[in-house]
Motif scaffolding. Structure first.
Motif, PDB file in Angstrom:
ATOM      1  N   GLY A   1      -6.295   7.866   3.321  1.00 47.96           N
ATOM      2  CA  GLY A   1      -5.272   8.808   3.737  1.00 47.96           C
ATOM      3  C   GLY A   1      -4.397   8.310   4.874  1.00 47.96           C
ATOM      4  O   GLY A   1      -3.761   9.090   5.557  1.00 47.96           O
ATOM      5  N   VAL A   2      -4.365   6.990   5.082  1.00 51.25           N
ATOM      6  CA  VAL A   2      -3.584   6.439   6.184  1.00 51.25           C
ATOM      7  C   VAL A   2      -2.798   5.236   5.722  1.00 51.25           C
ATOM      8  O   VAL A   2      -3.112   4.611   4.730  1.00 51.25           O
ATOM      9  CB  VAL A   2      -4.472   6.021   7.371  1.00 51.25           C
ATOM     10  N   THR A   3      -1.771   4.929   6.477  1.00 51.30           N
ATOM     11  CA  THR A   3      -1.012   3.699   6.263  1.00 51.30           C
ATOM     12  C   THR A   3      -1.053   2.908   7.551  1.00 51.30           C
ATOM     13  O   THR A   3      -1.538   3.387   8.567  1.00 51.30           O
ATOM     14  CB  THR A   3       0.445   3.993   5.882  1.00 51.30           C
ATOM     15  N   ARG A   4      -0.516   1.740   7.529  1.00 53.79           N
ATOM     16  CA  ARG A   4      -0.493   0.918   8.738  1.00 53.79           C
ATOM     17  C   ARG A   4       0.497   1.420   9.701  1.00 53.79           C
ATOM     18  O   ARG A   4       1.524   1.694   9.734  1.00 53.79           O
ATOM     19  CB  ARG A   4      -0.163  -0.524   8.396  1.00 53.79           C
TER      20      ARG A   4
ATOM     21  N   THR B   1       3.108   3.076  -7.256  1.00 56.14           N
ATOM     22  CA  THR B   1       2.337   3.017  -8.495  1.00 56.14           C
ATOM     23  C   THR B   1       1.041   3.784  -8.274  1.00 56.14           C
ATOM     24  O   THR B   1       0.641   4.030  -7.134  1.00 56.14           O
ATOM     25  CB  THR B   1       2.002   1.561  -8.886  1.00 56.14           C
ATOM     26  N   PRO B   2       0.375   4.166  -9.347  1.00 54.72           N
ATOM     27  CA  PRO B   2      -0.906   4.855  -9.182  1.00 54.72           C
ATOM     28  C   PRO B   2      -1.918   4.019  -8.392  1.00 54.72           C
ATOM     29  O   PRO B   2      -2.696   4.553  -7.609  1.00 54.72           O
ATOM     30  CB  PRO B   2      -1.383   5.085 -10.622  1.00 54.72           C
ATOM     31  N   GLU B   3      -1.891   2.697  -8.571  1.00 53.60           N
ATOM     32  CA  GLU B   3      -2.818   1.837  -7.836  1.00 53.60           C
ATOM     33  C   GLU B   3      -2.518   1.880  -6.333  1.00 53.60           C
ATOM     34  O   GLU B   3      -3.426   1.945  -5.512  1.00 53.60           O
ATOM     35  CB  GLU B   3      -2.724   0.397  -8.349  1.00 53.60           C
ATOM     36  N   TRP B   4      -1.230   1.856  -5.998  1.00 59.45           N
ATOM     37  CA  TRP B   4      -0.808   1.964  -4.586  1.00 59.45           C
ATOM     38  C   TRP B   4      -1.284   3.298  -4.005  1.00 59.45           C
ATOM     39  O   TRP B   4      -1.855   3.358  -2.924  1.00 59.45           O
ATOM     40  CB  TRP B   4       0.708   1.845  -4.497  1.00 59.45           C
ATOM     41  N   ASP B   5      -1.011   4.365  -4.754  1.00 59.07           N
ATOM     42  CA  ASP B   5      -1.425   5.695  -4.297  1.00 59.07           C
ATOM     43  C   ASP B   5      -2.937   5.794  -4.143  1.00 59.07           C
ATOM     44  O   ASP B   5      -3.426   6.397  -3.189  1.00 59.07           O
ATOM     45  CB  ASP B   5      -0.928   6.770  -5.261  1.00 59.07           C
ATOM     46  N   ALA B   6      -3.664   5.197  -5.071  1.00 52.77           N
ATOM     47  CA  ALA B   6      -5.128   5.234  -4.996  1.00 52.77           C
ATOM     48  C   ALA B   6      -5.622   4.469  -3.774  1.00 52.77           C
ATOM     49  O   ALA B   6      -6.537   4.916  -3.081  1.00 52.77           O
ATOM     50  CB  ALA B   6      -5.737   4.648  -6.268  1.00 52.77           C
ATOM     51  N   TYR B   7      -5.002   3.316  -3.497  1.00 50.07           N
ATOM     52  CA  TYR B   7      -5.433   2.517  -2.352  1.00 50.07           C
ATOM     53  C   TYR B   7      -5.171   3.259  -1.045  1.00 50.07           C
ATOM     54  O   TYR B   7      -6.042   3.356  -0.195  1.00 50.07           O
ATOM     55  CB  TYR B   7      -4.729   1.155  -2.349  1.00 50.07           C
ATOM     56  N   PHE B   8      -3.988   3.807  -0.902  1.00 52.58           N
ATOM     57  CA  PHE B   8      -3.673   4.516   0.337  1.00 52.58           C
ATOM     58  C   PHE B   8      -4.281   5.905   0.396  1.00 52.58           C
ATOM     59  O   PHE B   8      -4.514   6.439   1.476  1.00 52.58           O
ATOM     60  CB  PHE B   8      -2.160   4.566   0.572  1.00 52.58           C
ATOM     61  N   GLY B   9      -4.588   6.467  -0.768  1.00 54.80           N
ATOM     62  CA  GLY B   9      -5.230   7.767  -0.787  1.00 54.80           C
ATOM     63  C   GLY B   9      -6.687   7.722  -0.390  1.00 54.80           C
ATOM     64  O   GLY B   9      -7.254   8.713   0.075  1.00 54.80           O
ATOM     65  N   ALA B  10      -7.294   6.539  -0.493  1.00 50.76           N
ATOM     66  CA  ALA B  10      -8.699   6.404  -0.180  1.00 50.76           C
ATOM     67  C   ALA B  10      -8.989   6.745   1.272  1.00 50.76           C
ATOM     68  O   ALA B  10      -9.961   7.390   1.596  1.00 50.76           O
ATOM     69  CB  ALA B  10      -9.171   4.989  -0.476  1.00 50.76           C
TER      70      ALA B  10
ATOM     71  N   ALA C   1      -6.300  -9.404   7.107  1.00 47.07           N
ATOM     72  CA  ALA C   1      -6.050 -10.417   6.082  1.00 47.07           C
ATOM     73  C   ALA C   1      -6.435  -9.897   4.701  1.00 47.07           C
ATOM     74  O   ALA C   1      -5.711 -10.093   3.721  1.00 47.07           O
ATOM     75  CB  ALA C   1      -6.809 -11.704   6.406  1.00 47.07           C
ATOM     76  N   GLU C   2      -7.564  -9.221   4.609  1.00 44.07           N
ATOM     77  CA  GLU C   2      -7.989  -8.668   3.318  1.00 44.07           C
ATOM     78  C   GLU C   2      -7.049  -7.551   2.868  1.00 44.07           C
ATOM     79  O   GLU C   2      -6.702  -7.453   1.695  1.00 44.07           O
ATOM     80  CB  GLU C   2      -9.434  -8.158   3.402  1.00 44.07           C
ATOM     81  N   ASP C   3      -6.609  -6.716   3.806  1.00 44.11           N
ATOM     82  CA  ASP C   3      -5.661  -5.659   3.473  1.00 44.11           C
ATOM     83  C   ASP C   3      -4.351  -6.263   2.960  1.00 44.11           C
ATOM     84  O   ASP C   3      -3.809  -5.810   1.946  1.00 44.11           O
ATOM     85  CB  ASP C   3      -5.406  -4.791   4.711  1.00 44.11           C
ATOM     86  N   ASP C   4      -3.855  -7.305   3.628  1.00 42.15           N
ATOM     87  CA  ASP C   4      -2.631  -7.976   3.184  1.00 42.15           C
ATOM     88  C   ASP C   4      -2.796  -8.572   1.793  1.00 42.15           C
ATOM     89  O   ASP C   4      -1.896  -8.513   0.958  1.00 42.15           O
ATOM     90  CB  ASP C   4      -2.230  -9.089   4.160  1.00 42.15           C
ATOM     91  N   ARG C   5      -3.967  -9.155   1.538  1.00 46.00           N
ATOM     92  CA  ARG C   5      -4.231  -9.748   0.225  1.00 46.00           C
ATOM     93  C   ARG C   5      -4.178  -8.684  -0.873  1.00 46.00           C
ATOM     94  O   ARG C   5      -3.580  -8.885  -1.929  1.00 46.00           O
ATOM     95  CB  ARG C   5      -5.604 -10.435   0.224  1.00 46.00           C
ATOM     96  N   ILE C   6      -4.777  -7.543  -0.611  1.00 45.48           N
ATOM     97  CA  ILE C   6      -4.763  -6.453  -1.596  1.00 45.48           C
ATOM     98  C   ILE C   6      -3.348  -5.937  -1.800  1.00 45.48           C
ATOM     99  O   ILE C   6      -2.894  -5.744  -2.932  1.00 45.48           O
ATOM    100  CB  ILE C   6      -5.712  -5.323  -1.156  1.00 45.48           C
ATOM    101  N   LEU C   7      -2.631  -5.711  -0.706  1.00 52.23           N
ATOM    102  CA  LEU C   7      -1.270  -5.171  -0.806  1.00 52.23           C
ATOM    103  C   LEU C   7      -0.326  -6.114  -1.539  1.00 52.23           C
ATOM    104  O   LEU C   7       0.605  -5.666  -2.219  1.00 52.23           O
ATOM    105  CB  LEU C   7      -0.728  -4.843   0.582  1.00 52.23           C
TER     106      LEU C   7
END
Length: 88
Positions: A85-88, A74-83, A61-67
């Motif tokens: 290094g994985v996706t769903r 975007t750089p924010e997207w890249d930063a979030y997924f780069g943290a 739920a928290e991940d969905d809220r952030i996404l």
């Protein structure tokens, strides 16, 4: 010849990365504060689910809220997924 308990357990653990919906499962082994544990117990009881299910619901739920608040590519997207290094 029948398999030993150790052999059955080894096979079970080997299947976990591809279990459930084919996406697999990961083992999580950590210590949490007593307050967090008791809250998890209360929440799981309130919603009639296992502690595992409650924890998964909260995290997803928290991940969905952030996404929902960031745009793809975007750089924010890249930063979030780069943290992680994985996706769903």
């Amino acid at each position: 010849m029948p398999k030993t308990a150790a052999q059955r357990q080894a096979e079970y653990r080997a299947r976990r990365p591809t279990a459930a919906d084919g996406n697999g499962e990961r083992r999580l082994n950590t210590w949490v504060s007593t307050a967090a544990h008791l809250a998890l117990v209360r929440l799981a009881h309130r919603y009639g689910v296992t502690q595992r299910e409650m924890l998964e619901r909260l995290v997803l739920a928290e991940d969905d809220r952030i996404l929902a608040g960031i745009k793809m590519d975007t750089p924010e997207w890249d930063a979030y997924f780069g943290a992680g290094g994985v996706t769903r």
